[in-house]
Write a protein that holds these residues in place. Structure first.
Motif, PDB file in Angstrom:
ATOM      1  N   CYS A  56       0.862  -1.183   0.000  1.00 18.06           N
ATOM      2  CA  CYS A  56       0.000   0.000   0.000  1.00 18.06           C
ATOM      3  C   CYS A  56       0.896   1.229   0.000  1.00 18.06           C
ATOM      4  O   CYS A  56       2.029   1.179   0.479  1.00 18.06           O
ATOM      5  CB  CYS A  56      -0.869   0.027   1.256  1.00 18.06           C
ATOM      6  N   LEU A  59      -0.055   3.346   5.203  1.00 19.65           N
ATOM      7  CA  LEU A  59      -0.844   2.443   6.042  1.00 19.65           C
ATOM      8  C   LEU A  59      -2.003   3.161   6.723  1.00 19.65           C
ATOM      9  O   LEU A  59      -1.824   4.234   7.300  1.00 19.65           O
ATOM     10  CB  LEU A  59       0.034   1.810   7.118  1.00 19.65           C
ATOM     11  N   CYS A  60      -3.186   2.562   6.639  1.00 17.59           N
ATOM     12  CA  CYS A  60      -4.331   3.083   7.397  1.00 17.59           C
ATOM     13  C   CYS A  60      -4.209   2.486   8.801  1.00 17.59           C
ATOM     14  O   CYS A  60      -3.932   1.291   8.944  1.00 17.59           O
ATOM     15  CB  CYS A  60      -5.635   2.625   6.758  1.00 17.59           C
ATOM     16  N   TYR A  62      -6.314   1.574  10.957  1.00 17.44           N
ATOM     17  CA  TYR A  62      -7.279   0.540  11.357  1.00 17.44           C
ATOM     18  C   TYR A  62      -6.991  -0.821  10.714  1.00 17.44           C
ATOM     19  O   TYR A  62      -7.588  -1.825  11.076  1.00 17.44           O
ATOM     20  CB  TYR A  62      -8.710   0.960  10.960  1.00 17.44           C
ATOM     21  N   CYS A  63      -6.069  -0.838   9.751  1.00 19.82           N
ATOM     22  CA  CYS A  63      -5.940  -2.020   8.883  1.00 19.82           C
ATOM     23  C   CYS A  63      -5.447  -3.260   9.638  1.00 19.82           C
ATOM     24  O   CYS A  63      -4.509  -3.194  10.432  1.00 19.82           O
ATOM     25  CB  CYS A  63      -4.967  -1.697   7.753  1.00 19.82           C
ATOM     26  N   GLY A 108      -3.884  -5.525   1.190  1.00 18.32           N
ATOM     27  CA  GLY A 108      -3.098  -4.589   0.410  1.00 18.32           C
ATOM     28  C   GLY A 108      -3.930  -3.892  -0.674  1.00 18.32           C
ATOM     29  O   GLY A 108      -5.139  -3.853  -0.612  1.00 18.32           O
ATOM     30  N   SER A 109      -3.223  -3.335  -1.604  1.00 18.69           N
ATOM     31  CA  SER A 109      -3.853  -2.624  -2.713  1.00 18.69           C
ATOM     32  C   SER A 109      -3.373  -3.201  -4.040  1.00 18.69           C
ATOM     33  O   SER A 109      -2.237  -2.919  -4.441  1.00 18.69           O
ATOM     34  CB  SER A 109      -3.490  -1.139  -2.671  1.00 18.69           C
ATOM     35  N   ARG A 144      -7.145   6.252  -3.852  1.00 15.68           N
ATOM     36  CA  ARG A 144      -6.069   7.248  -3.778  1.00 15.68           C
ATOM     37  C   ARG A 144      -4.914   6.921  -4.722  1.00 15.68           C
ATOM     38  O   ARG A 144      -4.045   7.743  -4.950  1.00 15.68           O
ATOM     39  CB  ARG A 144      -5.534   7.346  -2.343  1.00 15.68           C
ATOM     40  N   ARG A 179      -6.303   7.982   6.645  1.00 17.35           N
ATOM     41  CA  ARG A 179      -6.736   7.655   5.282  1.00 17.35           C
ATOM     42  C   ARG A 179      -7.586   8.830   4.782  1.00 17.35           C
ATOM     43  O   ARG A 179      -8.804   8.844   4.917  1.00 17.35           O
ATOM     44  CB  ARG A 179      -7.559   6.367   5.275  1.00 17.35           C
TER      45      ARG A 179
HETATM   46  S1  SF4 Z   1      -6.902  -0.614   4.656  1.00 14.89           S
HETATM   47 FE1  SF4 Z   1      -6.410  -1.143   2.559  1.00 14.89          FE
HETATM   48  S2  SF4 Z   1      -5.275   0.639   1.786  1.00 14.89           S
HETATM   49 FE2  SF4 Z   1      -5.316   0.827   4.015  1.00 14.89          FE
HETATM   50  S3  SF4 Z   1      -3.389  -0.140   4.698  1.00 14.89           S
HETATM   51 FE3  SF4 Z   1      -4.981  -1.715   4.759  1.00 14.89          FE
HETATM   52  S4  SF4 Z   1      -4.880  -2.744   2.802  1.00 14.89           S
HETATM   53 FE4  SF4 Z   1      -3.774  -0.806   2.599  1.00 14.89          FE
END
Ligand code: SF4
Length: 451
Positions: A56, A59-60, A62-63, A108-109, A144, A179
């Protein structure tokens, strides 16, 4: 929520995206089993493929996913090289299956991959596994990090469904979770995806985030509906900082309390249903006519490691670090460790590190739990007949559920159990009665709260 249900809502329960759950996986089942089971896939049967992209841009807080920030493209490029090798390894092991019906990119993204790497990977998977003409290709998207080139790559590759991570629109909550993505950015992303021919849109929303209010979640739900989103998944934030280290950046005092969380969950659901959506299982909503709403109505909804799905395939091949594969015989999970994953692949071995074989009456309990999680009801005798065992084999589970029946969480008639609509949010608590691995008194915090 009824006051007498608060203690149930507080208890830690699995999400039951598999049974047995990943907590029961062990190192006694690994690459050798993965290889054997792949070879036993039934001839002509379609399979599903999941690709995990553990990167990513940021990092968010909450992830809870297995992901990291790569600091440059070199690491991603190397990962893609190994993914190609893993595709070849699995394709050599797999029996004469009937092609791929569902291909899902998650993380991930997945849009961390460059446009050319994404196209190259889909092409390779198509060549190695054969995509069926009716295959659905779905991709999780971080708005994003979606450039026009990446959208073009999704379209060229035949992606038909995009899941947008939206979570919340409230600026104060976006800041608190690290985020920040303005509403206009999400609107533009959606417009661009549709223009490119990617018409099926999912959105992920969250409640229970730091500083989040009922008004915030209602605003996000209204937005999702106003954008014509086909499916909305609504997840409660699970604060498990002992497991997801970056959640330590979230102060527990800023989180809504249990009653407030429940009000938020209820408000999202009510807003979406007022906008015409149907409630699906634990945490999904779908527009009428959407394939998931149709499948739910027809009793064809399934649950797998990605959550609720219309995918009926028994075999799921998980590619990439931490991915889980499913077979008739059991589950195997790839190692999360980058070096170990690369070393296994380089040596020509599948990178599966742990798993579990389905033994005894696992499939019986798995089916009963899946039916409850998908349909809010299970006919235990019918499940026993389907599995070829005597109709009383789930009686002990029904007996465990009687305590919950006394509290109003379910209704049992003969061997049929139903969860009333008002107890939908507590379906995992009822499903747990059919979990033969968890002692009734075990509420250790390895899982998230029920609500
Ligand atoms: S929530 Fe999604 S974008 Fe944010 S860190 Fe986790 S995997 Fe990455």
């Amino acid at each position: 929520m009824r006051q007498d249900w608060l203690s149930f809502a507080q208890a830690a329960v699995p999400r039951y995206t598999s049974y047995p759950t990943a907590v029961q996986f062990h190192n006694g089942v690994a690459a050798a089993e993965a290889s054997d089971w792949a070879g036993m896939v039934r001839p002509g049967k379609p399979i599903s493929v999941y690709v995990h992209v553990p990167f990513c841009e940021q990092l968010c807080w909450y992830c809870g996913c297995h992901t990291s920030v790569p600091n440059g493209y070199e690491r991603i490029s190397r990962y893609v090289d190994f993914l190609h090798q893993e595709v070849d390894l699995w394709s050599r092991q797999l029996g004469a299956h009937g092609g791929v019906k569902h291909l899902h990119f998650g993380g991930g993204s997945p849009n961390a991959l460059s446009a050319s790497d994404f196209v190259g990977l889909v092409n390779h998977i198509e060549a190695a596994f054969t995509l069926r003409p009716d295959a659905e290709i779905a991709v999780e998207i971080d708005p994003r990090a979606l450039t026009p080139e990446r959208i073009a790559a999704l379209a060229i590759s035949g992606v038909s469904r995009a899941s947008l991570g939206v979570q919340t629109l409230a600026p104060h909550v976006q800041k608190a979770i690290n985020r920040v993505q303005p509403q206009e950015m999400i609107e533009t992303t959606l417009e661009d995806l549709r223009k490119a021919g990617i018409g099926a849109i999912n959105m992920d929303l969250m409640y229970g985030l730091p500083q989040q209010t009922v008004e915030d979640v209602v605003e996000a739900a209204r937005f999702a509906a106003s954008m014509g989103t086909d499916r909305v998944a609504v997840f409660g934030y699970a604060h498990v900082p002992w497991f997801a280290k970056h959640q330590r950046a979230i102060e527990a005092e800023t989180l809504p309390g249990l009653v407030e969380r429940f009000h938020q969950a209820e408000a999202v659901g009510a807003t979406l249903m007022a906008a015409g959506y149907s409630a699906i299982g634990l945490d999904h909503f779908a527009r009428p006519g959407d394939e998931m709403a149709v499948a739910a109505k027809a009793g064809r909804l399934r649950r797998n490691f990605q959550g609720y799905t219309t995918d009926p395939c028994e075999t799921l091949i998980g590619l990439g670090q931490s991915s889980i594969s499913a077979f008739h015989e059991g589950y195997v999970q790839n190692t999360k460790d980058r070096r170990a994953w690369e070393a296994a692949i380089a040596s020509g071995a599948l990178p599966s590190e742990r798993g579990i074989d389905l033994v005894g009456e696992d499939r019986l309990h798995a089916r009963a739990i899946e039916m409850l999680m998908c349909n809010l009801a299970v006919d235990a005798a019918a499940v026993c007949r389907e599995m070829g065992v005597s109709e009383d084999r789930l009686d002990a589970s029904l007996e465990r559920a009687r305590l919950l029946e006394a509290a109003g969480l379910c209704v049992i008639r003969g061997r049929q159990l139903e969860i009333p609509e008002e107890a939908r949010a507590l379906m995992r608590t009822v499903a747990r009665c059919f979990d033969a691995y968890v002692p009734a008194e075990d509420d250790a915090p390895r899982h998230a709260k029920a609500v």
